[in-house]
Scaffold this motif. Structure first.
Motif, PDB file in Angstrom:
ATOM      1  N   GLY A 329       0.749  -1.440  -0.365  1.00 46.37           N
ATOM      2  CA  GLY A 329       0.579   0.046   0.198  1.00 46.37           C
ATOM      3  C   GLY A 329       1.182   1.226   0.018  1.00 46.37           C
ATOM      4  O   GLY A 329       1.675   1.127   0.557  1.00 46.37           O
ATOM      5  N   SER A 330       0.244   2.402  -0.198  1.00 51.86           N
ATOM      6  CA  SER A 330       0.969   4.102  -0.476  1.00 51.86           C
ATOM      7  C   SER A 330       1.255   3.936   0.620  1.00 51.86           C
ATOM      8  O   SER A 330       0.448   3.509   1.377  1.00 51.86           O
ATOM      9  CB  SER A 330       0.535   4.762  -1.368  1.00 51.86           C
ATOM     10  OG  SER A 330      -0.981   5.345  -0.467  1.00 51.86           O
ATOM     11  N   VAL A 331       2.005   5.279   0.937  1.00 52.78           N
ATOM     12  CA  VAL A 331       2.276   6.030   1.827  1.00 52.78           C
ATOM     13  C   VAL A 331       1.046   6.557   2.791  1.00 52.78           C
ATOM     14  O   VAL A 331       0.246   6.562   3.623  1.00 52.78           O
ATOM     15  CB  VAL A 331       3.417   6.956   1.907  1.00 52.78           C
ATOM     16  CG1 VAL A 331       2.967   8.419   3.416  1.00 52.78           C
ATOM     17  CG2 VAL A 331       4.730   6.528   1.535  1.00 52.78           C
ATOM     18  N   ALA A 332      -0.210   6.508   1.591  1.00 51.16           N
ATOM     19  CA  ALA A 332      -1.483   7.427   2.534  1.00 51.16           C
ATOM     20  C   ALA A 332      -2.351   6.491   2.631  1.00 51.16           C
ATOM     21  O   ALA A 332      -2.435   6.942   3.840  1.00 51.16           O
ATOM     22  CB  ALA A 332      -1.987   8.792   0.808  1.00 51.16           C
ATOM     23  N   ALA A 333      -2.675   5.424   1.863  1.00 52.32           N
ATOM     24  CA  ALA A 333      -3.016   4.751   2.195  1.00 52.32           C
ATOM     25  C   ALA A 333      -2.829   3.976   3.900  1.00 52.32           C
ATOM     26  O   ALA A 333      -3.703   3.570   4.850  1.00 52.32           O
ATOM     27  CB  ALA A 333      -3.077   2.950   1.308  1.00 52.32           C
ATOM     28  N   ASN A 334      -1.629   3.764   4.017  1.00 55.19           N
ATOM     29  CA  ASN A 334      -1.359   4.015   5.132  1.00 55.19           C
ATOM     30  C   ASN A 334      -1.639   4.499   6.647  1.00 55.19           C
ATOM     31  O   ASN A 334      -1.659   4.498   7.505  1.00 55.19           O
ATOM     32  CB  ASN A 334       0.389   2.562   5.442  1.00 55.19           C
ATOM     33  CG  ASN A 334       0.116   1.541   5.007  1.00 55.19           C
ATOM     34  OD1 ASN A 334       0.244   0.290   5.232  1.00 55.19           O
ATOM     35  ND2 ASN A 334       0.605   1.559   3.797  1.00 55.19           N
ATOM     36  N   ALA A 335      -0.777   5.965   5.597  1.00 54.09           N
ATOM     37  CA  ALA A 335      -1.420   6.868   7.367  1.00 54.09           C
ATOM     38  C   ALA A 335      -2.926   6.560   7.559  1.00 54.09           C
ATOM     39  O   ALA A 335      -3.154   7.111   8.209  1.00 54.09           O
ATOM     40  CB  ALA A 335      -0.323   7.711   6.214  1.00 54.09           C
ATOM     41  N   THR A 336      -3.928   7.272   6.666  1.00 56.04           N
ATOM     42  CA  THR A 336      -4.767   6.584   6.899  1.00 56.04           C
ATOM     43  C   THR A 336      -6.378   6.119   7.200  1.00 56.04           C
ATOM     44  O   THR A 336      -7.201   5.672   7.239  1.00 56.04           O
ATOM     45  CB  THR A 336      -6.134   7.736   5.139  1.00 56.04           C
ATOM     46  OG1 THR A 336      -5.276   6.651   4.408  1.00 56.04           O
ATOM     47  CG2 THR A 336      -4.885   9.042   4.699  1.00 56.04           C
ATOM     48  N   ILE A 367       8.976  12.600   7.236  1.00 56.60           N
ATOM     49  CA  ILE A 367       9.265  11.567   6.501  1.00 56.60           C
ATOM     50  C   ILE A 367       8.932  10.955   4.954  1.00 56.60           C
ATOM     51  O   ILE A 367       9.415  12.312   4.582  1.00 56.60           O
ATOM     52  CB  ILE A 367       7.452  10.627   6.386  1.00 56.60           C
ATOM     53  CG1 ILE A 367       6.948  10.025   7.854  1.00 56.60           C
ATOM     54  CG2 ILE A 367       7.433  10.109   5.770  1.00 56.60           C
ATOM     55  CD1 ILE A 367       5.679  10.029   8.280  1.00 56.60           C
ATOM     56  N   LYS A 368      10.396  10.698   4.908  1.00 57.32           N
ATOM     57  CA  LYS A 368      11.167  10.920   3.402  1.00 57.32           C
ATOM     58  C   LYS A 368      10.921  10.147   3.128  1.00 57.32           C
ATOM     59  O   LYS A 368      10.802   8.129   2.824  1.00 57.32           O
ATOM     60  CB  LYS A 368      12.343  10.431   3.237  1.00 57.32           C
ATOM     61  CG  LYS A 368      13.262  11.845   4.481  1.00 57.32           C
ATOM     62  CD  LYS A 368      14.832  11.113   4.261  1.00 57.32           C
ATOM     63  CE  LYS A 368      16.154  12.603   5.524  1.00 57.32           C
ATOM     64  NZ  LYS A 368      17.262  11.562   5.781  1.00 57.32           N
ATOM     65  N   ALA A 369      10.129  10.510   1.186  1.00 55.34           N
ATOM     66  CA  ALA A 369       8.746   9.618   0.674  1.00 55.34           C
ATOM     67  C   ALA A 369       8.678  10.334  -0.870  1.00 55.34           C
ATOM     68  O   ALA A 369       8.928  11.512  -0.567  1.00 55.34           O
ATOM     69  CB  ALA A 369       7.860   9.452   0.917  1.00 55.34           C
ATOM     70  N   SER A 370       9.305   9.550  -1.656  1.00 51.34           N
ATOM     71  CA  SER A 370       9.600  10.475  -3.015  1.00 51.34           C
ATOM     72  C   SER A 370       7.832  10.911  -3.449  1.00 51.34           C
ATOM     73  O   SER A 370       8.101  11.703  -3.652  1.00 51.34           O
ATOM     74  CB  SER A 370       9.485   9.172  -4.251  1.00 51.34           C
ATOM     75  OG  SER A 370       8.753   8.440  -4.755  1.00 51.34           O
ATOM     76  N   SER A 371       6.866  10.079  -2.660  1.00 53.28           N
ATOM     77  CA  SER A 371       5.529  11.505  -3.356  1.00 53.28           C
ATOM     78  C   SER A 371       4.930  10.323  -2.340  1.00 53.28           C
ATOM     79  O   SER A 371       4.961   9.331  -1.483  1.00 53.28           O
ATOM     80  CB  SER A 371       5.329  10.461  -4.629  1.00 53.28           C
ATOM     81  OG  SER A 371       4.551   9.472  -4.849  1.00 53.28           O
ATOM     82  N   LEU A 372       3.303  10.761  -2.071  1.00 51.95           N
ATOM     83  CA  LEU A 372       2.827   9.602  -0.864  1.00 51.95           C
ATOM     84  C   LEU A 372       1.893   8.608  -1.257  1.00 51.95           C
ATOM     85  O   LEU A 372       1.342   8.089  -0.969  1.00 51.95           O
ATOM     86  CB  LEU A 372       1.148  11.035  -1.096  1.00 51.95           C
ATOM     87  CG  LEU A 372       1.724  12.786  -0.321  1.00 51.95           C
ATOM     88  CD1 LEU A 372       0.088  13.242  -0.037  1.00 51.95           C
ATOM     89  CD2 LEU A 372       2.600  12.233   1.112  1.00 51.95           C
ATOM     90  N   VAL A 377       6.355   0.351   2.027  1.00 49.36           N
ATOM     91  CA  VAL A 377       7.542  -0.712   1.560  1.00 49.36           C
ATOM     92  C   VAL A 377       8.963  -0.940   1.305  1.00 49.36           C
ATOM     93  O   VAL A 377      10.225  -1.069   1.392  1.00 49.36           O
ATOM     94  CB  VAL A 377       7.421  -2.415   0.526  1.00 49.36           C
ATOM     95  CG1 VAL A 377       6.724  -2.569  -0.710  1.00 49.36           C
ATOM     96  CG2 VAL A 377       8.530  -3.863   1.348  1.00 49.36           C
ATOM     97  N   GLU A 378       9.061   0.466  -0.041  1.00 49.00           N
ATOM     98  CA  GLU A 378      10.267   1.111  -0.295  1.00 49.00           C
ATOM     99  C   GLU A 378      10.609   2.202   0.636  1.00 49.00           C
ATOM    100  O   GLU A 378      11.797   2.157   0.087  1.00 49.00           O
ATOM    101  CB  GLU A 378      10.025   2.088  -2.048  1.00 49.00           C
ATOM    102  CG  GLU A 378       9.298   0.515  -2.981  1.00 49.00           C
ATOM    103  CD  GLU A 378       9.428   1.710  -4.389  1.00 49.00           C
ATOM    104  OE1 GLU A 378       9.203   3.034  -3.902  1.00 49.00           O
ATOM    105  OE2 GLU A 378       8.630   0.939  -5.032  1.00 49.00           O
TER     106      GLU A 378
END
Length: 482
Positions: A329-336, A367-372, A377-378
């Motif tokens: 899942g994406s950063v956004a999906a996990n955060a919400t 949080i270091k991520a290329s995008s939301l 996992v990356e």
């Protein structure tokens, strides 16, 4: 050596040597390139430029490089002996069960690990599994042994066992690369130091002469403020949630604990003495056999974690990859994940609202991520953990947050950010429950400490006045009069 992933240079022109019998500390913040470097050393990745040269093993069945990963790679449904046998290179030879068990027993005894070779790995505690993972790596007699956060799940006596084993291996000529975010361990065990920052080698040389402050400054490239924020001015008298005379199938015996709103309460003890069960009961993941869980004095009975969340109780589990995150899942999906009513009111998905809410969280926790939309996992381990902890900042009406080893495998910079968030939550009136294998974290972050021994409360301490010796006294069965 250098290695890139697309436009990202994960490792840039790293050059170092490690001698037989030497213990080298490999340090840096999460995302500094340590994992890529370790994978290059073990052969899981090929360098774009440069090479790895390792001396041949001393024995006929030895291996050049063995690695103990931070995320365990054991098979839960197999026995300890079967897991150790799987990692051997037998060239297709058939090994009898008796020989396999004898070999496994010999390795465990050499390490001082008191675990039955016939036990299934799934029945072991997290700390015991970590020791079996280490035994598996040691059993192949490597020339170079890489230990990635090997103490992250271990208690004090288990750490002492590991350190003694590493010293014996080094004395016999094995070179060891030791990765840890616990700086006191580096000074106790290591000879030299390799510091990485943003994929670049910024220091390589003797560890002697460094202080904890200078080591942290070398890692992060700047001076750091005090790691632990200030405590609550006083301990609130009224409990937000409490356990009253709770027992659980031979693991807890008549435990009564009180967790006040606006404070951080630690529950600690040696591995396997009941603190994890306390966390799971509070989070609704485990039901007590007897006794009461009460919120504001009113008994409650959770049908599961979802029911606990509806009561305003959040939970950060000790294994983020297994129990905490949707890895694809994406950063956004996990955060919400736990905040759907806030992010998507009336059940209608709002990408704009989601983006605004999550972007604020990403900025707050750095949080270091290329995008939301990047798959979680990356991300590095520290950034994954910040997503997992930060998830509960988005939940309206949060009243209790249970943290089970919240900074396992997390670098010092990320720890400071997580600690600041925990303190902010407590200051806002949330009751924070901390279960941690890190004694300094337990003493530095909490307001009060309950110590468990054999599933019973052996002591209650005010953290401001407690020492590690006080905690260990109770953790080993002592009482206040002694």
């Amino acid at each position: 050596m250098s290695r890139s992933f697309g436009a990202t240079r994960a490792v840039q022109d790293i050059s170092f040597t490690i001698a037989p019998g030497e213990v080298l500390a490999l340090v840096g913040e999460n995302g500094a390139g340590k994992s890529t470097l370790m994978n290059l050393l073990v052969g899981a990745l090929e360098p774009d430029t440069g090479s790895v040269r390792v001396a041949p093993p001393s024995g006929p069945h030895g291996r050049r490089v063995a690695m103990v990963h931070q995320e365990l790679s054991l098979f839960d449904n197999l026995t300890v002996a079967e897991n150790l046998e799987l990692d051997r290179e037998g060239g297709g030879a058939v090994v009898s069960e008796r020989a396999s068990r004898a070999s496994a027993r010999s390795v465990l005894e050499h390490l001082g690990v008191d675990v039955s070779v016939d036990a299934t790995v799934g029945s072991l505690t997290v700390g015991q599994r970590q020791l079996v993972e280490i035994a598996k790596a040691v059993s192949v007699s490597p020339t170079l042994l890489i230990l990635d956060e090997p103490t992250s799940s271990l208690e004090g006596p288990q750490v002492a066992l590991l350190f003694a084993a590493v010293r014996r291996l080094a004395a016999a000529g094995t070179a060891v690369v030791f990765v840890s975010h616990r700086t006191e361990e580096l000074f106790e065990l290591c000879d030299r130091l390799l510091v990485m920052r943003d994929g670049v080698q910024v220091e390589f040389g003797p560890l002697a002469g460094h202080t904890r402050a200078s080591l942290v400054e070398s890692m992060v490239g700047r001076e750091t403020s005090t790691l632990y924020p200030g405590r609550a001015p006083s301990l609130p008298p009224e409990p937000e949630i409490e356990l009253v005379d709770v027992s659980l199938a031979g693991r807890l015996h008549g435990v009564s604990l009180s967790f006040p709103a606006g404070a951080v309460t630690a529950v600690t003890g040696l591995d396997g003495h009941g603190q994890t069960e306390v966390a799971e009961i509070l989070a609704g993941a485990t039901r007590p056999a007897s006794g009461t869980v009460a919120v504001h004095g009113v008994p409650v009975r959770f049908s599961g974690p979802r029911a606990a969340v509806r009561r305003g109780i959040g939970y950060v589990p000790p294994d983020r990859r297994l129990d905490g995150l949707l890895l694809d899942g994406s950063v956004a999906a996990n955060a919400t994940l736990a905040a759907a009513p806030r992010v998507h009111p009336r059940g209608v998905r709002s990408p704009r609202r989601e983006r605004r809410v999550v972007q604020g969280l990403v900025q707050r926790l750095a949080i270091k991520a290329s995008s939301l939309h990047q798959p979680v996992v990356e991300l590095s381990g520290g950034n994954q953990q910040k997503v997992l902890v930060g998830r509960w900042l988005l939940v309206p009406g949060l009243r209790v947050l249970v943290l089970n080893d919240p900074t396992r495998g997390v670098d010092v910079g990320s720890r400071a950010q997580i600690y600041a968030v925990v303190r902010d939550l407590a200051a806002s009136g949330v009751a924070v429950v901390l279960v941690s294998t890190d004694m300094q974290e337990t003493l530095g972050l909490s307001d009060q400490i309950y110590v468990l021994y054999s599933g019973r409360v052996s002591g209650r301490l005010l953290a401001a006045d407690a020492t590690e010796r006080d905690v260990m006294h109770h953790a080993m069965g002592g009482d206040a009069r002694a």
